[in-house]
Design an enzyme around this catalytic site. Structure first.
Site, PDB file in Angstrom:
ATOM      1  N   LYS A 192       0.894  -1.290   0.098  1.00  0.00           N
ATOM      2  CA  LYS A 192       0.047   0.201   0.131  1.00  0.00           C
ATOM      3  C   LYS A 192       0.838   0.861   0.033  1.00  0.00           C
ATOM      4  O   LYS A 192       1.350   1.709   1.008  1.00  0.00           O
ATOM      5  CB  LYS A 192      -0.980  -0.084   1.205  1.00  0.00           C
ATOM      6  CG  LYS A 192      -2.185   0.651   1.183  1.00  0.00           C
ATOM      7  CD  LYS A 192      -2.098   2.161   0.582  1.00  0.00           C
ATOM      8  CE  LYS A 192      -1.951   3.074   1.852  1.00  0.00           C
ATOM      9  NZ  LYS A 192      -1.790   4.624   1.349  1.00  0.00           N
ATOM     10  N   GLU A 195      -0.417   7.381  -0.677  1.00  0.00           N
ATOM     11  CA  GLU A 195      -1.223   8.004  -1.877  1.00  0.00           C
ATOM     12  C   GLU A 195      -0.873   9.417  -2.131  1.00  0.00           C
ATOM     13  O   GLU A 195      -1.233  10.018  -3.190  1.00  0.00           O
ATOM     14  CB  GLU A 195      -2.706   8.184  -1.093  1.00  0.00           C
ATOM     15  CG  GLU A 195      -2.881   9.178   0.163  1.00  0.00           C
ATOM     16  CD  GLU A 195      -2.529   8.551   1.458  1.00  0.00           C
ATOM     17  OE1 GLU A 195      -1.461   7.726   1.565  1.00  0.00           O
ATOM     18  OE2 GLU A 195      -3.158   8.782   2.323  1.00  0.00           O
ATOM     19  N   GLY A 245       6.129   5.530   8.472  1.00  0.00           N
ATOM     20  CA  GLY A 245       5.386   6.737   8.469  1.00  0.00           C
ATOM     21  C   GLY A 245       5.345   7.504   9.927  1.00  0.00           C
ATOM     22  O   GLY A 245       6.370   7.323  10.727  1.00  0.00           O
ATOM     23  N   GLY A 246       4.461   8.220  10.097  1.00  0.00           N
ATOM     24  CA  GLY A 246       4.452   8.979  11.251  1.00  0.00           C
ATOM     25  C   GLY A 246       4.068   8.406  12.445  1.00  0.00           C
ATOM     26  O   GLY A 246       3.440   7.121  12.465  1.00  0.00           O
ATOM     27  N   GLU A 267       8.574   1.914  11.505  1.00  0.00           N
ATOM     28  CA  GLU A 267       9.829   2.748  11.333  1.00  0.00           C
ATOM     29  C   GLU A 267       9.173   4.051  11.367  1.00  0.00           C
ATOM     30  O   GLU A 267       8.446   4.643  10.543  1.00  0.00           O
ATOM     31  CB  GLU A 267      10.606   2.759   9.904  1.00  0.00           C
ATOM     32  CG  GLU A 267      11.351   1.373   9.755  1.00  0.00           C
ATOM     33  CD  GLU A 267      12.717   1.454  10.393  1.00  0.00           C
ATOM     34  OE1 GLU A 267      12.937   2.636  11.120  1.00  0.00           O
ATOM     35  OE2 GLU A 267      13.172   0.543  10.688  1.00  0.00           O
ATOM     36  N   CYS A 301      13.133  11.700   7.780  1.00  0.00           N
ATOM     37  CA  CYS A 301      13.113  11.165   8.997  1.00  0.00           C
ATOM     38  C   CYS A 301      14.130  11.246  10.089  1.00  0.00           C
ATOM     39  O   CYS A 301      14.125  11.428  10.971  1.00  0.00           O
ATOM     40  CB  CYS A 301      12.774   9.556   9.115  1.00  0.00           C
ATOM     41  SG  CYS A 301      13.754   8.395   8.147  1.00  0.00           S
ATOM     42  N   GLU A 402       8.722  16.546  15.810  1.00  0.00           N
ATOM     43  CA  GLU A 402       9.050  16.490  14.269  1.00  0.00           C
ATOM     44  C   GLU A 402       8.520  17.572  13.552  1.00  0.00           C
ATOM     45  O   GLU A 402       7.342  17.670  13.280  1.00  0.00           O
ATOM     46  CB  GLU A 402       8.845  15.147  14.047  1.00  0.00           C
ATOM     47  CG  GLU A 402       9.450  14.835  12.858  1.00  0.00           C
ATOM     48  CD  GLU A 402       9.048  13.380  12.100  1.00  0.00           C
ATOM     49  OE1 GLU A 402       8.075  13.173  12.072  1.00  0.00           O
ATOM     50  OE2 GLU A 402      10.073  12.695  11.488  1.00  0.00           O
TER      51      GLU A 402
END
Ligand code: NAD
Length: 507
Positions: A192, A195, A245-246, A267, A301, A402
């Protein structure tokens, strides 16, 4: 398409702007549209125009893909020799290099990064496929020392169906860190992709097919996180979900995976310290501090977004940092000489601007940037000037949260202990840097920092063979290196009694 967008390589899964039909979902060896026919426009962040159109998959599409991956896992793929998996991964690496220029350009148009950076990504991704090609047919298991008459051995098996969910900043690179070890270990997958920037993930899917990976082994569903992504953490047919991702999304995924007790690899973000002692060459340290903070407009990141500078050199260091930050050329990633492209989306730039406004309210002072650029040619894109904050302290939100944009904060320190305490004063723990000419001090600080990667007198490099991942809330598990393969393997103990005889435990 406008003139510039004609440069996006033509591909059957990418529909032209204005199209109401796209076929970017790949299930069981077939490209197809979303079940309900929805599409999503993919935006060029440099001018807000529509780059292409992709299918907007939903829950039903992902469930189709999970079923296909389950069938493929139950089929002949399970028995594929490790040497054949090595060959497939090598082939994918060769195809990535064959199409390097196209992929670099597509990544630049989609994410905003420079074409040069896009090319570096393709080379890094190629290296990751070659590294796991090399590991796939090594280390099939081991014999365990056991009593006489017993044979005990450990064999490694694939985990099963793996859901791979990726972010928008390094879409191709982050996908490769998951897909290469997953295939090396013999799993099947549902990807996935983000997007926001899915184009190069689709290209990689095309290359996986061309390399000869059997139908159903790798499937891909474009669409949003809550719709196309969520089933990958919830569904009982998925054995492992690997997410980059976040932090907020990572929490959701972990909670959603709990009822089916699937493996979870996360991660997540970082707020990474970059510590500068006064004994280093300032010209070099400032140079690396700029790259650490502003490479890919800070949407990294592991960005060195939190500078911690000794008070003896603080003023000279920050003055030079601000001067060079102000001189950074920003513009379209495809234009010669540009060093920083736009931020990825309007929404993301608004988040960065809100963070900067908060920093100012908290009392931090901007000495470079802090605004959008003035150039009229950049007005339509999501650009933001590299920004340096001074007068910062550890209690501030701008220091702790962040930002994921071109914003660096600078704190002062006096002693080594203080520098370490500041470097560890974060909920995250992804990476950090330390600059000093004193070898022993560099080693002491590296040992004391609670971060997954520490660079001494450098910032940013990584290798396919070196584990990557976070302490604290930067994640769970490791990608890259042998541990990155272990995430995708089950260890099975096979115990054989070579001469069974009655034991008479129960008489
Ligand atoms: P995000 O969390 O918004 O989205 C990441 C992916 O998760 C996307 O594909 C999204 O569609 C999907 N998603 C969203 N909600 C979901 C749900 N409920 N279920 C399943 N999937 C869902 O992150 P982002 O904005 O794309 O990426 C930026 C973040 O990624 C930053 O915090 C950054 O630090 C982090 N990141 C970490 C690393 C690392 O190696 N640690 C690398 C790159 C980026």
């Amino acid at each position: 398409m406008n003139e510039r967008h004609d440069t996006l390589p033509e591909a059957p899964y990418l529909a032209p702007p204005g199209s109401t039909r796209a076929t970017s979902i790949h299930i069981d060896g077939q490209w197809r549209a979303a079940r309900d026919g929805r599409v999503r426009e993919i935006i060029d962040p440099a001018d807000a125009s529509v780059l292409t159109v992709v299918s907007e998959g939903g829950r039903a599409d992902t469930e189709d893909a999970i079923a296909a991956a389950g069938r493929a896992f139950a089929g002949p793929w399970r028995g594929t020799a490790a040497g054949e998996r090595t060959r497939l991964l090598e082939r994918i690496a060769d195809l990535l290099q064959r199409d390097r220029a196209d992929i670099a350009l597509a990544e630049s148009l989609d994410t905003g990064k420079t074409v040069e950076e896009g090319g570096i990504d393709v080379d890094d991704v190629t290296g990751v496929f070659r590294y796991y090609a090399g590991l796939a047919d090594k280390d099939a298991g081991r014999l365990v020392s056991a009593p006489e008459g017993v044979q005990s051995r450990i064999v490694y098996e694939p985990v099963g169906v793996c859901g791979l969910i990726t972010p928008w900043n390094y879409p191709l690179l982050q996908l490769s860190w998951k897909l290469a070890p997953a295939l090396a270990a013999g799993n099947t997958c549902v990807i996935k992709p983000t997007e926001v920037t899915p184009v190069t993930s689709l290209k990689l899917m095309e290359l996986v097919v061309e390399a000869g990976v059997p139908a159903g082994v790798v499937n891909l569903v474009t669409g949003s996180g809550p719709e196309a992504g969520a089933p990958l953490s919830e569904h009982p047919g998925v054995d492992l979900v690997s997410f980059t991702g976040g932090l907020a999304t990572g929490r959701l995924i972990m909670a959603a995976a709990a009822p089916t007790v699937k493996r979870v690899a996360l991660e997540l973000g970082g707020k990474n310290p970059n510590i500068v002692f006064p004994d280093v060459d300032l010209d070099t340290a400032v140079d690396y501090a700029l790259s650490a903070a502003f490479f890919h407009s800070g949407q990294v990141c592991s960005a060195g977004a939190r500078l911690i500078v000794h008070e003896d050199v603080h003023d000279a260091f920050t003055a030079e940092l601000a001067r060079r930050a102000d001189a950074i050329r920003i513009g379209r990633g495809q234009d010669e000489g540009v060093r920083c492209g736009p931020l990825v989306s309007e929404r993301h730039r608004a988040k960065v601007e809100a963070a900067v406004a908060r920093g100012l309210e908290e009392g931090a002072r901007v000495i470079a940037g802090g605004r959008r650029p003035d150039e009229p040619g950049l007005r339509d894109g999501y650009f933001y000037r590299p920004t340096v904050f001074v007068d910062c302290d550890r209690s501030m939100d701008i220091v702790q949260t962040e930002v994921f944009g071109p914003v660096v904060t600078v704190e002062r320190f006096r002693t080594e202990e203080e520098a370490i305490a500041l470097g560890n004063d974060t909920d995250y723990g992804l990476s950090g840097g330390v600059w000093t000419d004193d070898t022993a001090r560099g080693e002491r600080v590296a040992a004391a920092l609670r971060h997954g990667t520490v660079w001494i007198n450098d910032y940013g490099p990584y290798f396919p063979g070196a584990e990557w991942g976070g302490f604290g809330r930067s994640g769970i598990g490791r990608e890259l290196g042998p541990s990155g393969l272990a995430e995708y393997r089950e260890a099975k103990h096979i115990y054989r009694n070579l001469a069974p005889e009655p034991q008479r435990w129960f008489g």
